[in-house]
Structures are given as structure tokens and as C-alpha cells.
Enzyme design. Sequence first.
Site, mmCIF file in Angstrom:
data_model
loop_
_atom_site.group_PDB
_atom_site.id
_atom_site.type_symbol
_atom_site.label_atom_id
_atom_site.label_comp_id
_atom_site.label_asym_id
_atom_site.label_seq_id
_atom_site.Cartn_x
_atom_site.Cartn_y
_atom_site.Cartn_z
ATOM 1 N N PHE A 1 -7.380 9.483 -50.689
ATOM 2 C CA PHE A 1 -7.487 9.448 -49.229
ATOM 3 C C PHE A 1 -8.443 10.562 -48.800
ATOM 4 O O PHE A 1 -8.408 11.668 -49.328
ATOM 5 C CB PHE A 1 -6.109 9.623 -48.588
ATOM 6 C CG PHE A 1 -6.150 9.488 -47.093
ATOM 7 C CD1 PHE A 1 -6.380 8.253 -46.513
ATOM 8 C CD2 PHE A 1 -5.998 10.595 -46.279
ATOM 9 C CE1 PHE A 1 -6.456 8.127 -45.130
ATOM 10 C CE2 PHE A 1 -6.071 10.476 -44.897
ATOM 11 C CZ PHE A 1 -6.306 9.241 -44.320
ATOM 12 N N ASP B 1 0.015 14.124 -53.962
ATOM 13 C CA ASP B 1 0.124 13.772 -52.546
ATOM 14 C C ASP B 1 1.041 12.560 -52.435
ATOM 15 O O ASP B 1 0.659 11.451 -52.842
ATOM 16 C CB ASP B 1 -1.269 13.464 -51.985
ATOM 17 C CG ASP B 1 -1.215 13.057 -50.518
ATOM 18 O OD1 ASP B 1 -0.128 12.656 -50.031
ATOM 19 O OD2 ASP B 1 -2.264 13.109 -49.859
ATOM 20 N N TYR C 1 5.544 10.714 -41.457
ATOM 21 C CA TYR C 1 5.517 9.602 -40.504
ATOM 22 C C TYR C 1 5.349 8.215 -41.104
ATOM 23 O O TYR C 1 5.290 7.243 -40.356
ATOM 24 C CB TYR C 1 4.440 9.837 -39.440
ATOM 25 C CG TYR C 1 3.051 10.136 -39.953
ATOM 26 C CD1 TYR C 1 2.213 9.120 -40.377
ATOM 27 C CD2 TYR C 1 2.573 11.434 -39.983
ATOM 28 C CE1 TYR C 1 0.939 9.392 -40.825
ATOM 29 C CE2 TYR C 1 1.308 11.732 -40.420
ATOM 30 C CZ TYR C 1 0.488 10.707 -40.848
ATOM 31 O OH TYR C 1 -0.772 10.983 -41.295
ATOM 32 N N LYS C 2 5.271 8.108 -42.429
ATOM 33 C CA LYS C 2 5.152 6.779 -43.028
ATOM 34 C C LYS C 2 6.548 6.288 -43.409
ATOM 35 O O LYS C 2 7.335 5.926 -42.534
ATOM 36 C CB LYS C 2 4.196 6.845 -44.216
ATOM 37 C CG LYS C 2 2.756 7.232 -43.810
ATOM 38 C CD LYS C 2 1.835 7.256 -45.020
ATOM 39 C CE LYS C 2 0.472 7.852 -44.691
ATOM 40 N NZ LYS C 2 -0.360 6.943 -43.883
ATOM 41 N N ARG D 1 -3.687 -5.148 -45.304
ATOM 42 C CA ARG D 1 -2.661 -4.327 -45.954
ATOM 43 C C ARG D 1 -1.321 -4.522 -45.258
ATOM 44 O O ARG D 1 -1.209 -4.342 -44.038
ATOM 45 C CB ARG D 1 -3.096 -2.862 -45.886
ATOM 46 C CG ARG D 1 -2.401 -1.974 -46.887
ATOM 47 C CD ARG D 1 -2.949 -0.556 -46.822
ATOM 48 N NE ARG D 1 -2.563 0.094 -45.590
ATOM 49 C CZ ARG D 1 -2.457 1.419 -45.441
ATOM 50 N NH1 ARG D 1 -2.737 2.226 -46.448
ATOM 51 N NH2 ARG D 1 -2.108 1.956 -44.301
#
Lengths: 413, 413
Positions: free
Chosen positions: B127, B199, B224-225, B373
Amino acid sequence: MTQQLTDLADHLDATDPLAHVRDRFLLPEGVVYLDGNSLGPLPAAVPPVLEDVVHRQWGTDLIRSWNTHDWWQAPLRVGDAIGALIGAAPGQTVAGDSTSVQLFTALSAAAELRPDRPLLVTDPEHFPTDRYLADSVGRLHGRQVRRVAPADLPEFLDEHGDQVAVISYSPVDFRSGELHDVAALTRAAHRVGALALWDLCHAAGAMPVHLDDLGVDFAVGCGYKFLSGGPGAPAFLYAAERHHDSWRTPLSGWTGHAEPFGLQADYVPAPGIARARIGTPPILSLLALEAALTAFDGVDLAQVRAKSLSLTGFFLRCAEELLAPEGFEAVTPAEPEIRASQVSLRHPHAYGLIQALAAQGVVADMRAPDILRFGVNALCTSHHDVLTAATLLQRITSAGDYDPVPQEPGTVT
Amino acid sequence: MTQQLTDLADHLDATDPLAHVRDRFLLPEGVVYLDGNSLGPLPAAVPPVLEDVVHRQWGTDLIRSWNTHDWWQAPLRVGDAIGALIGAAPGQTVAGDSTSVQLFTALSAAAELRPDRPLLVTDPEHFPTDRYLADSVGRLHGRQVRRVAPADLPEFLDEHGDQVAVISYSPVDFRSGELHDVAALTRAAHRVGALALWDLCHAAGAMPVHLDDLGVDFAVGCGYKFLSGGPGAPAFLYAAERHHDSWRTPLSGWTGHAEPFGLQADYVPAPGIARARIGTPPILSLLALEAALTAFDGVDLAQVRAKSLSLTGFFLRCAEELLAPEGFEAVTPAEPEIRASQVSLRHPHAYGLIQALAAQGVVADMRAPDILRFGVNALCTSHHDVLTAATLLQRITSAGDYDPVPQEPGTVT
């Protein structure tokens, strides 16, 4: 004597042009809150906004809110709202992260803008995080940190100015409430080619600040003191536009990329202040801060400053009449030009006295070892609040109605 | 054929041991939400906690809440709650700041723990923020960054391992949903004396992670995921206990000081993970995250993983039967051992199709240029959700009921 003070408080409150602004805060019944310079009280605008952010924006609209509710631009939007309170034209202030992180960014950027100058200069009495971050930036950038008292800074700059990359100071001594001269020290720094960074934690929202006009290079500050953005509200960073082409930030997070959604291989900083964005911002806290800032709508900061001086001046008078006989010494300057929005009093039993005040509904704080600190917020403090605090403190002290325990540090500036 | 899929979805949902956990989320009516890997949905526990935090804790108890409601310990308390989901014994995880800031801390600390090794190694497909921060840390610490694909990493370490300070990777390829082998790559790093940083943004809360057991050195991730802590919820940092005596953090904020209220002249890092605290944390967002984590109460992560694989396996079957004929190619691996909690499909009109799905209530996202996705969250996604999404996508595609516009990146991972 107290009747005179009561009459004066009546008069000052009755003629206060900002009296109506108090209704913009949800102040608890039975509490006189004089610690807004640690944590501002709850603005009435915050709960309905948070309710909407949580239920409608997050709960119902979900991921789409980044666009439809423009969460994406919030750091810049809130930054500009703060900028309006600190004399910064739009596009130079970003909201997010903590003051400590923003200090790291600003000090690093300043050091890199003055690559050949070995010194970072800061205040030996600066709030600790400012000193610690200066040391850390010094270490990472191979610079030395010198701690020079504000009064000695002009002379230091005369002697060593060509070695100085940046001076990092606060307008307000957070213990005493003495104001330093932002204009003069910024000029002194610029005269020798150094940059000026100001920590506005105890100034933003409490008095006019003129960053653009004074040619300040960088500024940082928190959102939770006089801006009343809530506990740990996001901080802010100001970077003067003239540095926008050349400054470099150490925390090269994806949201500060020129094309944040381009998923590019290499970091290309966004133009302007946006490159100081780092990671995904804490939206709940950030939008609470945005709502809180509406308490300043239509409020002139010159009025804020005038009322703040009226409150602290009245407090000092109460202190002289009621508290000096009990052994309190005013630490905050009497001269209004160098007085911030707080009154600090020295007493050997500061800790026990602050506890005794709190037990009877007057909330202030202390700074070790012997400072009682009373913050006034012109938006929601009245002269009667001040009189209540001083009167109660006099009564507690004269009655010996407190625990003369050793001081014990314990709250958050 | 679709009847078979419907029957299968019925059966799988009816026998789902986590079905009851869906009630812990306030999912909007008429929406199938398959973007919880970008922003988790609103847990039901959050609104009442936030209401209390705002009105009672901030509004009424004010500054005292740092002690009386223990705001002060929240970063460590929430850190331990996350630690329990990632295989970390207490005292090694702190919550706060953003993933980008935590990456900066972890990479800097790792580099300083291996002062004589010039290379930081990361994934060319990582990312972006991970890549950008590695570059920045490399620059500030005088190291070089090498980008090596996970598949090539063992060979690279065989050749250059003694030069490598740290490897920085994610267990999950955020585009394809392919899992990398955390255990094997950590071992490969340790064999050559390098440190391993992971990560966990796309792994924490979605599958068991065994940081302690695998001997991982550092880990970071967002709140937050799959942790559903709300937009921009604070991130976390894990540092293995064996490094606690020696690691050094670059962001030496006052809350990470050994005596945060001592107002000392010099920075003395707190023992343990607490030195990774930086500035005052955003309490509203942090306590929302804490409330959100209660959605995991009594939930076994092995069950989460089993259901996630059931959901993605079922999605791949739907894709094969319904979508392959329409030109979709599954990018996510069929092998469950290397499949994360998402399904990615390739189609040249990914952007237009995702828009068309959203218009009919199925929310997913895309990754440029051609990846659709779909994230599944075992805590609140059903097999019927998956079937609804696949069926609708099939219908939209076969009817040409979408805008075949060029892709346009636009949402947040």
C-alpha cells in the site's frame, strides 16, 4: 469590599458584549469551570453534529461519506476555519494529528529549509513536548538544540544567529501566563535568516494572532483548549505560503500525496499545505472540532481579547483584595500587554487547594510545585465565575479547609 | 443453477455459528455492504458510548475525566484489546495516531535497532503509504530502501540478508486479496538477523494473527477496516517485549515520557510500549474504537476465519457460475490457505460496474485500473449478501446496464 467586587462583577457582566456567547456551551450546573485552557467545555453545536456523523454519515452512508459528506476535505476545511482565528489566509493551515506530531513536521521542515545551519533554538521553559520533539528532530537531522530564554533570545541571535535554523517558542508561558512578543522575536529571527515557529496551544482562540502579518514561518497548536474541540481534538499546522514550493515533510503519508488515489510508486507531495496531511484522519474527533469552531461565529477576536483581559484583570484585583492576605502571590503579569488568558497564583499548598476548590465545584488546575492556574475563556466565562472562584478560595484558605498534602502532578495541560 | 446457489446460501447462513453477531452492527436497510475492508460498518455499541463520552464525560465531568473515566490509559487499554485479536500478550500494543505515523515509528525504531545495516526492504506492491514512509525513514536515517516482491524475498535475503535492517510487508495484498506467508518471511528475516515489521491493516480482525508466537518484531494496523472503529479510527502499533529495553521512538511526545506530568527538562522514555504514545490522543475517536471492539466479545478468530473463507469461497463459486460467462476473472486465489477476506474480480469496466452496483444498494469498491473489490466481514456479512451482490452484478453486466466510462480512482482503502 466583597460587595464592591460583587457590584463590579455585576456591571462587567451586564455590559459584556460577548455574554450571549456563553449559551453556545453546555456548561454543567453548579460548576465554575476555569480549566478551559486544559480542556475546553462542550459546545452546544457538537452533540447534534456527532449524532449525524455517527448515524447518518458513518452508519447509513458508510464509505460513500468520504465524498458525499466531504470527509476527504475536512483536514483542509477545518484548517482554514482555524486559520481564520490565527491570522492565516486560507490554504496555509491543516488540521489533524496531535500537536507533538505537528511539531515534528514543522521542526523537520524548518531544519531542511535551512540545511547549513546547525542550531535549533527553543525555550528552556517550553512545554515539555516542544522540548522533547526539538531534541528528537535535532538528533534525526544532525542539529544541536540550544535552549535560550525568550528574554535572552535577541542577544543570542545577535551572536549566533547565522548558525540558527529555526526558533521554536510559544507566545504564552503556560505556567505564568506571561506573553512573549511574537512580533519582535519573529523579526529578530528573520534578521539573521532564521525561521520562526510558534506553538499556539495557549493562544489560538484566546486572543488575536497575526501569523500572516507578522511573517511567521510555521505554527502549530492544539484543538482542545480555547478552541474547545473536545478531549484530544486534532491539532493544526500552519506553513506560510512562501514555503509551499520548497518545504519537505518527514511524515510522507498517502493522504499528503499529490494524487492520493493514484496509488503511485513514489511519493510526490501535494501542492500547498495539503502535503502536511499524513494518514487517514480521525473523522469523529475532527468533525467534532469543526462543529466546536462555530462557537466563534460572528465573534471578533479583539472582543475576545478585551473580555479576556477584563476577566484576568478582575481576577487579579480579587486576588489582591481577597487572596494576597492569605499568602497568595500573583505570578501572572499585571500589565495587560503581556498577560495571557489565565491567572496563575503561587501558594505552597497549591495541590490541596485545587482539590478543595474542585470538591466545591470550582475546577481549575495546578502546575508543580506551587502554581494554581485559572484559565478564563472569554466565550463562556463570566466575571461572576471569577468572583465565585476567588471568594471560595479565600474562604477555604482562611478556614484551613483543605488538605496540605504534598503536591502531586496529575492533569493534562 | 441460481436456485442451487440460493439453497446453498440458505444452508450456509442457517448453520453459521456467527450469524447472531450480525445484530451487533447497525446495518442500513436495503444495503448490501461489501466494503468493510475500507470502512467497517457502525457497531451498535458505539452510539451509546459516544453519547456518554460527549455528554457525561466531556460535558459534565470535564477535565477530571482524564482520571475518573480513565481517558489517560485508553491508548494502552485499547491497545491491549486489539492485541488480543492479533496474538499479542498485554503490554505490547498501543492505539493512537494513524497507520502512517505508526509506520514511521516502527520503521525508525527498527532501523535504529540495526544501526549497521543499510537496507530497509519493502514490497513494491505494498500500500502506497507503507512505501512512502519507508522512503522517508530511509532518507532520515541514511538507509536505502529496496523493493522486493514477497516471492523473491527469501532469495534476496539469502544474498543480501546481512545488509538488511528490517523487512516491511503486509500479510494481505490489498488488491488481489492474496495472503503472504507471515511465518515463513519472518523466519527468513530472522535467519539473517533482520527484523520483521508487518502491516496488519487488512488482517487484524479478519483472521487469526499470531504475532507473539511467530516472533514478529513490530506490527502496525488501522482501526477502521475489520475492527470497525469508525472513519479514521486510531491505528495501533505492536512492539515485541524483547525490544522494550532498547527501542527508540522518533516521535518523543510528552505522553510517552516516563513521567508525563513531571514536566521534566529531558525526554526519558516510558518503559514498555507506553513510549510509543505521542501526543494527546483523539479521545472521541479512540473510545468509539474501544466500543467497536466489543463486537468481538466471545468471538473466536478461528470461527471468523472459517466463516470468512466460507463467504469468499461461496463468492468465488458464484463468480464462476454467474460472472465468468460475463467476462469477469477472479483475481483472488482459489486456495483457501492464501486467500484473505476479500474477493477481487477483474473486468475492464470495473469503475462503471461498481457505480451501477452502488446505485442499486450493493456497496463495494474498485482498485485502478480494472479490479472490483468485495470485502467480506465474517461478523456481519451473510452468504445471502454475497449472492445478492453476485446476482446483481451478473444482471447489470448482461443487460449492459452500466456506464462504461474510464476508471476513475476515488475511495479510500
